[in-house]
Design an enzyme around this catalytic site. Structure first.
Site, short mmCIF file in Angstrom:
data_model
loop_
_atom_site.label_atom_id
_atom_site.label_comp_id
_atom_site.label_asym_id
_atom_site.label_seq_id
_atom_site.Cartn_x
_atom_site.Cartn_y
_atom_site.Cartn_z
N HIS A 469 -3.21 1.60 -0.01
CA HIS A 469 -2.10 2.54 -0.18
C HIS A 469 -1.99 3.00 -1.64
O HIS A 469 -1.98 4.20 -1.92
CB HIS A 469 -0.79 1.87 0.27
CG HIS A 469 0.43 2.72 0.08
ND1 HIS A 469 1.06 3.35 1.13
CD2 HIS A 469 1.15 3.03 -1.03
CE1 HIS A 469 2.10 4.03 0.67
NE2 HIS A 469 2.18 3.85 -0.64
N GLU A 470 -1.90 2.05 -2.55
CA GLU A 470 -1.72 2.40 -3.95
C GLU A 470 -2.96 3.12 -4.49
O GLU A 470 -2.84 4.01 -5.34
CB GLU A 470 -1.40 1.17 -4.79
CG GLU A 470 -0.10 0.48 -4.42
CD GLU A 470 1.11 1.42 -4.42
OE1 GLU A 470 1.09 2.42 -5.18
OE2 GLU A 470 2.06 1.16 -3.65
N HIS A 476 -5.10 10.63 -5.75
CA HIS A 476 -4.35 11.88 -5.94
C HIS A 476 -4.34 12.26 -7.42
O HIS A 476 -4.48 13.44 -7.78
CB HIS A 476 -2.93 11.69 -5.41
CG HIS A 476 -2.24 12.95 -5.01
ND1 HIS A 476 -0.93 12.98 -4.58
CD2 HIS A 476 -2.64 14.25 -4.99
CE1 HIS A 476 -0.59 14.21 -4.29
NE2 HIS A 476 -1.60 15.01 -4.53
#
Length: 680
Positions: A469-470, A476
């Site tokens: 997730h991180e 991004h």
């Protein structure tokens, strides 16, 4: 003073010189950087030429870089490696940052120049990104009081300054409460049910605290969660749970209730000064959801789907308790324990069975390989980048042509100077200036089960998904390709920011991905196919309960910040207010002194106020988006390139719905989420 923060960083890739920075350097550097930034603003406002996009909007975008860099270092240290000096510095600096920001946005001459450019926006021949920067700049001034009268401008400044102070105090109180608590166990019988890994870690913690021969459990997730899931001693589970849920709710100097009341009141007043009915109206104007009524309908609709199933899940646990012959009424401190037992029975799987296949270093390598297969980037560890703690590791990110993409920091284990949870942050956003592509400095900070003498760090499957997730957030930021830092990477609408992170979790459930890294840390054996099938089969286990929990937090958030100023001022009792806000999602009896509000850092010490719903909102997007990968192949280059080009690299340079539709070919549908969660 020879201040490293005020010099050009003579480090690889101009990374922060952490090996030279001391707490005493910050305030002189901040004061000097504010002077420098003010001179840059003065140069814009005293420009003799008529306002243009370049000499006003773009010049403002590029101003204050030194101050931004220093502020990001201080903020990140205060989260990941703080101490009394850093905390005191953050408190001293916070009002200066607020005052500087307010002075910019309430600078009449500067706003007049922005306004003049904005009035001619259709005649300027701007490209898409320039148009968004102009629109954002104009809105930022309007939303920060540029149009207010003198009296209201002064009040707006006071409120902003006070809110920054309150948020810091709130977070410090939660961190202090977390660090202070210890559950000390002296008798081995009280360890019954706990896995060896948890027992060894508790023994190491005790030894580090001078309590050798005992076991110490804390409120840090790697200690707290295994205890709640496995400890047979119900009274100790109750004790630990109540300590966890009473953080900053003890009517003492570290109590957060009065801070909450002031934050809610001031945020509503701030919104009212700008003409909004509530703080939620102010925030959601700049979100995909658009307004509080759409958010409320989204949450209500999802709750209607999830609540009946969640009640069934609770009933199933109650029946399971009876089947075991345990004569108890199910309480909150029982849920994780019996849920884990039933999961083992139904799926023959648990964290201890899977942990040996998830050695941290292997999982990180799997994350890197997944990114390489999807986005053609690779990671090389560097030993020459200064770091703020020995736990931090640095990597250079390159594309397949060997060109530099980013610097990536990892910081994975809990310690007293680090707040709980997991997050992505950065020390520099990507942007382009004078023909140069300035590449980002990105960091993932987590609190995973640490290694101990003779025992490597073995992750739970939940920790594996957290790492993915991180890292999705990090991608991004790393793959950003924008002209302007304020539109780069994760600088997007708040209810869009979780798409890159949440979609990346999906790869954890796929055999093709797990085979890259899930190997037994002792034998090197690949994770068995039957375990993968059990992971997938159990992926919807108690998903309805988890969904209701998330909705309850989002409803609490919206309850606080949908209030008008009069209603916000009239909150007489935070405990009762919380109970009322979460009543529709309640599945257990109330526990005395247990409170979410006093430790809900996302909305009171972070950026999620009126935005906690975005986790579920983004789940709709990520499930729908990943369904295309599932259809075409989870490592399909064409789909991955489209996701990179239309989502990851674009940042906030276009409206997120347009970006999403360009990737997916249509607007998102909720069907994939309901199916994945077992709610359809």
């Amino acid at each position: 003073m020879n201040n490293p923060l005020l010099k050009s960083y003579n480090t690889p890739f101009q990374t922060p010189p952490f090996d030279q920075i001391k707490a005493a350097h910050f305030m002189p550097a901040i004061e000097e950087a504010i002077k420098e930034a003010n001179l840059e603003i003065e140069a814009i406002t005293s420009e003799n030429e008529a306002p243009t996009f370049e000499n006003t909007v773009e010049a403002l975008e590029f101003s204050g870089k030194k101050l931004h860099d220093i502020a990001s270092i201080l903020s990140n240290l205060n989260s990941a490696e703080t101490n009394e000096q850093i905390q005191a510095t953050a408190r001293e600096a916070s009002p200066l940052f607020s005052e500087f920001s307010n002075n910019i946005f309430q600078n009449t001459r500067l706003f007049e120049r922005i306004n003049a450019v904005y009035a001619k926006k259709e005649e300027l021949g701007l490209d898409k990104e320039q148009k968004v920067l102009l629109e954002n700049s104009y809105k930022a001034f309007k939303r920060n009081g540029a149009d207010l009268n003198v009296k209201d401008k002064a009040r707006f400044k006071e409120i902003s300054k006070r809110l920054s102070e309150l948020s810091l105090s709130y977070g410090e109180n939660v961190l202090a409460e977390t660090n202070e608590y210890e559950l000390v166990i002296s008798e081995e019988k009280d360890l019954s049910g706990l896995p060896d890994s948890a027992i060894k870690q508790a023994a190491n913690t005790a030894k580090s605290k001078g309590k050798e021969g005992q076991w110490v459990f804390s409120l840090q997730a790697p200690s707290f969660l295994p205890f709640m899931e496995n400890a047979d001693n119900r009274k100790l589970r109750e004790q630990l749970y109540k300590a966890y849920m009473a953080k900053a709710n003890k009517n003492d100097a570290r109590d957060n209730k009065t801070i909450i009341q002031e934050i809610v009141t001031l945020r509503s007043e701030k919104a009212g000064l700008l003409g909004y009915a509530s703080y939620a109206d102010y925030v959601l104007e700049e979100r995909m959801a658009e307004d509080k009524f759409k958010v409320q309908k989204f949450l209500d609709d999802l709750l209607q789907q999830a609540l009946p199933k969640a009640k069934e899940e609770v009933s199933e646990i109650k029946a399971f308790i009876q089947e075991l012959g345990d004569d108890i009424d199910l309480q909150r401190w029982d849920w994780a324990y019996y849920s884990e037992k039933l999961k083992k029975k139904k799926y023959a799987i648990d964290d201890e069975l899977l942990r040996p296949y998830f050695k941290l270093e292997n999982v990180l390598d799997g994350v890197f390989q997944t990114a390489e297969k999807l986005y053609d980037i690779r990671f090389e560890e560097l030993k020459n980048i200064p770091v703020y703690h020995e736990d931090v590791t640095t990597y250079e990110v390159k594309n397949m042509a060997g060109e530099h993409v980013a610097i990536f920091y990892t910081d994975f284990h809990p310690r007293e100077g680090k707040r709980g949870g997991a997050w992505m942050t950065g020390y520099r956003d990507q942007y382009r200036r004078d023909g140069e592509d300035i590449r980002p400095l990105v960091s993932n900070v987590c609190n995973f089960t640490p290694s101990s003498p003779g025992n490597p760090s073995l992750l739970t499957f939940n920790e594996v998904t957290t790492l993915f997730h991180e890292f999705g957030h990090a991608l991004h930021a790393m793959l950003a390709n924008s002209k302007y830092a304020s539109l780069s990477g994760a600088n997007v609408y708040w209810d869009f920011v979780e798409l890159p992170s949440q979609i990346f979790e999906n790869w954890c459930y796929e055999k093709e991905c797990l085979d890259l890294f899930a190997r037994h840390y002792e034998t090197g054996e690949k994770i068995p196919q039957e375990y993968i099938e059990k992971i997938k089969a159990s992926s919807t286990y108690h998903e309805a309960y988890a969904t209701v929990r998330q909705i309850s937090l989002a409803l609490l958030d919206m309850a606080y910040f949908s209030l008008d100023h009069e209603a916000a001022q009239s909150i007489a009792d935070i405990t009762k207010f919380e109970e009322g806000a979460m009543a529709s999602t309640e599945l257990f009896p109330k526990v005395k002194d247990a409170m979410m509000s006093t430790q809900f850092g996302h909305i009171f010490a972070g950026g999620y106020a009126s935005g906690y719903y975005s986790y579920k909102w983004a789940e709709v997007l990520d499930a729908d988006a990943f369904s295309l990968f599932k259809e075409k192949g989870i490592f399909n280059k064409e789909v991955a390139k489209s996701f990179k080009d239309n989502i990851l690299s674009k940042g906030g340079s276009e409206h997120p719905m347009e970006l999403y539709k360009r990737f997916r070919g249509r607007a998102p549908k909720i069907d994939a989420l309901l199916e994945r969660a077992g709610l359809k």
